[in-house]
Write an enzyme that holds these catalytic residues in place. Structure first.
Site: not given
Ligand code: BGC
Length: 763
Positions: A306
């Site tokens: 993530d």
């Molecule tokens: C979130 C994810 C998301 C990613 C990309 C992160 O901050 O936790 O759910 O897919 O950002 O935008």
């Protein structure tokens, strides 16, 4: 030539072996020719702002324009293989997307030696979030409230279509986190608190994204990304990205279970949770990523970090003494691709060094890169790195929007209907009030044309707010809008300001009905962290003043999590939970108020009554302890405002004759055949969600009071009776014991449907 080894590939494409193997072979061929820095580049994922024109790598000029110098450095020099996101968290026109992604792909293919297309990923959570004009469905929590797999499938199919239309083949959805904590700022992104509901609807979404035949090279399908593996929302504090403490058997039983089937169905990618379990950041958890996800669950696709989470092993979680060690830990724990997303030079350089120093094996790198290349083949990116927008005539179409409306109307949940005040009769005059009365931002929540959803009113201007829909339905001369209180649009979304409560009350006195629209402003992730689950004090002040008018009040709850309204509840004549119903939520609500649509939604979470009583419906019996044997009598109880699975209809249903095909079952491989009679005793046709639960009466580990085992959404005409059947395999009654083994224990079980129960014995 599109990529290395073309003669071999032409030969291979004539091969009759299954696509899976042939894509793996192609990926392997490319891999065998790649240099170390080319391989590391494939494992790196950057934010689009890094190569966009604009003041900095965090902020770009709008609309999106690729900066050739920055693109050259990232894609040619560092051979970056993946890009994500939009600029400045804001939607772009489809043309702007296509043009930019074409440039990126041409650049990747024409100016690099390996000629590997970039894989672009995005968060299309309840629509193609960052595409202007995209169809916005309700959020996942609403889809769960509809208890209808078809809605999950439709939503994913439309998102896939509209995401591919703008040239993007990879979507970071669905969310398989359990929405077990009403305080958590991403509960609305889940399918609620029950593992079976989460698993079932997620699988429908994967089919919608990846196609019925799991053909991701089809230009209307995308690769899905299961997130966030695992235990992300089960935190102690209720705040985003904070510690969870979860025993292994609990993790298996509730949190991993939904991922299991989704992986069997062929989901292409998984994103790792940003959180920590038992003190170990999941990104550093070899046992969970390699031993469980890869080996036990057999996941073969790409494992993605993530946002910045590899760095955070050093900067936030302090399990790595520097950034280089953080990379070593995460890659060795099984992460294939790092969502870096800004400082890619550092990531690439450190990882190259780590391989040269023998701290990360080449085998691990090859393993990761092979999966990434195979994904690119599976998506058809080598054949068509960019799609043609002209082949996507249904982008934002009426047809797509009708599906979004249907999902919204099936999700809205009627919680109270005193003296059948609803549907509204006799063409009443209506005062529409409250901070959520006239906002598209409130209806949609986050991930709506912007990350935080704060631009929804600008981009979804053409759709109707609650006030607009109610006014269209009941006549503009009958309907008045005075919000009374409003959210602050800047700073904390949770601050509110008073506009003019006295004016609302004066108007309320003159109206037949008050429609009080309360809830939350949009938010997600850290900005959505909350310190007080009670509804904001200005909202309850508005409600209390309106109660004094003595006029009937219909409370509309429009929020991403169940905020506490216990003190207000007794004074409300009707209560409707609309959650975050999307662009068509206003219309769907108005149709329910008028009776055009009969409500059929059921809560996918427990609606709590009190801040110190936040339990899922599958609690342990010790939550209820009574003592009446001495001086200190007390009655233990679990008090919710509304239970999981609850929701009213304009129809009335009755259940009778619950039966099982036998009373005693001799083998664990048997199936219990269950039958129950459902009757619509009212004058109104309607849908009922028949929910099948079981209770294990005694077990080695204290059993849950009950667990959902199956459900059916049934249309039943006025006066009609239907016989409803369920087949419940005995092995689905198992649980994980304290050795983390799944077991079905012999003994007595209760089978429960609505207010009926019947015991069976498993010998
Ligand atoms: C979130 C994810 C998301 C990613 C990309 C992160 O901050 O936790 O759910 O897919 O950002 O935008």
């Amino acid at each position: 030539m599109k990529y290395l080894l073309i003669p071999v590939l032409i030969f291979l494409s004539c091969d009759s072996s299954p696509e899976k193997t042939s894509n793996e072979l192609k990926a392997n061929m490319i891999l065998s020719e790649m240099t170390l820095d080319e391989k590391i580049g494939q494992m790196a994922q950057i934010n689009i702002t890094v190569i966009a024109k604009g003041p900095s790598k965090w902020k770009s000029s709008y609309p999106l324009a690729i900066d050739p110098k920055r693109a050259k450095k990232a894609i040619k020099d560092f051979k970056i293989g993946s890009i994500i996101n939009t600029i400045n968290g804001k939607a772009l026109k489809p043309g702007n997307w296509r043009e930019s992604i074409s440039k990126i792909q041409n650049f990747a293919i024409d100016s690099t030696r390996a000629k590997i297309p970039v894989i672009y990923g995005i968060d299309g959570i309840h629509g193609a979030t960052y595409a202007e004009g995209a169809t916005m469905f309700p959020q996942q929590i609403n889809i769960a409230a509809s208890w209808n797999k078809q809605n999950a499938y439709n939503m994913a199919k439309v998102i896939a279509y509209e995401t591919r239309a703008i040239g993007i083949p990879w979507n970071f959805s669905p969310i398989l986190d359990l929405g077990i904590d009403p305080r958590f700022p991403r509960q609305f992104e889940t399918f609620g608190e029950d593992p079976l509901l989460v698993g079932t609807l997620s699988r429908s979404m994967i089919r919608g994204f990846q196609g019925d035949k799991n053909d991701t090279s089809n230009k209307f399908n995308v690769a899905s990304c299961l997130k966030h593996f695992v235990g992300y929302q089960a935190v102690i504090s209720g705040k985003d990205r904070t510690p969870a403490y979860i025993p292994d058997n609990v993790l298996s039983e509730y949190h991993i279970e939904p991922f299991k089937e989704a992986i069997k169905d062929g989901a292409k990618t998984v994103m790792i949770s940003s959180g920590l379990i038992n003190g170990i950041p999941v990104h550093a958890n070899y046992e969970l990523i390699i031993k469980t996800l890869r080996e036990k669950l057999g996941f073969e696709g790409v494992i993605l970090s993530d946002w910045e989470d590899i760095n955070k092993l050093h900067t936030r979680d302090k399990v790595a003494k520097n950034k280089k060690e953080a990379i070593k830990i995460a890659i060795n724990s099984g992460i294939d691709m790092s969502m870096i997303p800004y400082d890619y030079e550092q990531f690439c350089r450190f990882l190259i060094e780590l391989v040269k120093e023998g701290e990360v094996s080449l085998k691990r790198i090859d393993d990761a890169v092979l999966r990434i290349l195979k994904l690119k083949f599976d998506l058809g990116l080598f054949d068509y790195p960019i799609t043609d927008f002209n082949s996507y005539k249904d982008f934002g179409s009426k047809k797509h929007n009708e599906l979004a409306y249907k999902a919204a109307s099936e999700s809205i949940t009627l919680l109270k209907n005193k003296n059948d005040i609803l549907p509204l009769k006799n063409n009443p005059s209506i005062l529409v009030t409250g901070p959520n009365a006239n906002t598209m931002r409130g209806l949609n929540g986050a991930w709506t044309y912007s990350w935080q959803g704060n631009l929804a009113d600008e981009f979804a201007f053409d759709y109707n707010t609650i006030y607009e829909s109610v006014s269209n339905t009941f006549g503009s001369s009958n309907v008045k809008l005075i919000p009374g209180v409003a959210y602050n649009e800047e700073g904390s979304y949770f601050e509110m300001k008073e506009l003019n409560i006295k004016k609302v009350v004066d108007e309320g006195r003159k109206s037949d009905i008050i429609l009080l629209c309360i809830g939350e402003n949009s938010y997600t992730e850290k900005p959505g962290d909350l310190n007080d689950l009670n509804i904001h004090k200005l909202q309850s002040k508005l409600a209390r003043e309106l109660i004094k008018t003595g006029k009937p009040i219909i409370l509309i709850i429009n929020s991403g999590r169940p905020r506490l309204i216990t003190d207000l509840e007794p004074f409300m004549d009707g209560i409707i939970n609309i959650y975050l119903p999307g662009n068509h939520g206003g219309d769907a609500l108005a149709d329910i108020l008028s009776g055009k649509v009969n409500p059929s939604g059921k809560l996918p979470y427990t609606y709590p009554a009190f801040p110190n009583s936040l339990l899922t419906y599958y609690y342990k019996p010790s939550e209820i302890q009574n003592n009446n044997q001495g001086a200190y009598d007390y009655v233990g109880e679990v008090k919710n405002l509304y239970d999981f699975g609850y929701g009213l209809s304009y129809s009335k249903f009755s259940y009778s004759n619950l039966s099982t095909n036998r009373k005693v079952y001799e083998s664990l491989s048997d199936t219990i055949q269950i039958n129950v009679e459902l009757r619509n005793t009212s004058k109104v046709d309607g849908y009922e969600v028949v929910q099948l639960y079981s209770s294990d009466l005694f077990a080695e580990i204290t059993p849950d009071v009950k667990r959902l085992r199956d459900f059916k959404r049934i249309f039943i005409k006025s006066g009609e009776s239907r016989s409803i059947n369920f087949s419940l395999p005995i092995n689905s009654l198992g649980y994980y014991n304290n050795r983390n083994e799944k077991v079905v224990e012999k003994g007595e079980f209760s089978i429960l449907v609505n207010n009926l129960s019947r015991n069976v014995l498993i010998k």
